[in-house]
Write an enzyme that holds these catalytic residues in place. Structure first.
Site: not given
Length: 259
Positions: A41, A109, A143
């Site tokens: 990430e 994300k 994540c």
């Protein structure tokens, strides 16, 4: 298909150094027979870049995509790497897939973690970003997204064979549990491969757990990294090897019957 995962110690705010590290890993991955390299990430910027995000963000088709595309092309593989994406006046915590020869895809994300991410980034609505590489259907998360089972299930129902998850998992009890237990469960309950690729070491803001993992549909770990230090993991992604597991654990089929 053989894949590689780079557990990386990024330098916050130094995109040039981080791109050089990804390029070196791409050469090693290609030499090891990999057709896909996954970096963590915000690997290009460093997760702990903080105020530097405002200066080193890049549009989806900007310089970061060009540089990663060139690295992919030069090494004959595809790359997934996290970067800070700018779009107009907004900034997203994103991951880029590029094969260097015409296929690019960007995932933003959807579930931002903590005040730090919420300060620097805008969340995107949950979605299914899918690409195909070497006959493998690949979906992307970042994540914290993987900690919500709905996200992996959505990709599995869309036909993903492999879910790649660049991450910046922090060191601690919960981080160890996520790496050692949750990732394998996500793979098992959805009958997909999951590649969870983390930072290591520390910066001025965070200490990272390492513990990158590549899990198979039957819950076995195909590759795992230690808590400390950079490493390049390799794993073979062969969905046909897990026909027995899919026959025994028919979660997706049985779910579809109830819809």
């Amino acid at each position: 298909m053989r894949i590689a995962a780079l557990q990386m110690r990024a330098i916050p705010g130094d995109s040039e150094a981080n791109l050089a590290r990804i390029a070196a890993a791409a050469a090693d991955a290609a030499a090891g027979g990999a057709k896909l390299l996954i970096a963590p990430e915000l690997a290009v910027t460093g997760y702990g870049a903080g105020e530097a995000f405002a200066q080193i963000g890049s549009p989806a088709s900007g310089v970061v995509a060009e540089r990663l595309g060139a690295i992919a092309r030069e090494n004959g593989l595809a790359i997934v790497a996290g970067f800070a994406e700018t779009d107009g006046g907004e900034r997203y915590n994103s991951a880029l897939f590029t094969d260097g020869i015409g296929t690019n895809a960007v995932y933003r994300k959807s579930h931002l973690y903590g005040d730090y991410e919420r300060h620097w980034f805008r969340p995107e609505a949950p979605g299914s970003i899918m690409v195909e590489l070497g006959g493998i259907r690949l979906g992307m998360l970042i994540c914290y997204d993987v900690e919500f089972p709905e996200n992996v299930r959505r990709l599995a129902l869309a036909g993903a064979d492999l879910v790649v998850v660049p991450t910046a998992l922090p060191k601690g009890t919960s981080g160890t549990f996520i790496a050692n237990h949750m990732i394998a469960v996500r793979a098992f309950e959805n009958q997909v491969f999951v590649a969870y690729v983390n930072h290591c070491g520390a910066d001025d803001h965070f200490t990272y757990a390492g513990l990158s993992r590549i899990a198979a549909p039957d819950g076995r770990l195909l590759a795992e990294a230690p808590a400390e230090g950079e490493t390049l993991l390799f794993a073979e992604i062969r969905p046909e090897d897990f026909a027995r597991s899919k026959a025994e654990n028919t979660y997706l089929y049985d779910l579809a019957r109830q819809i």
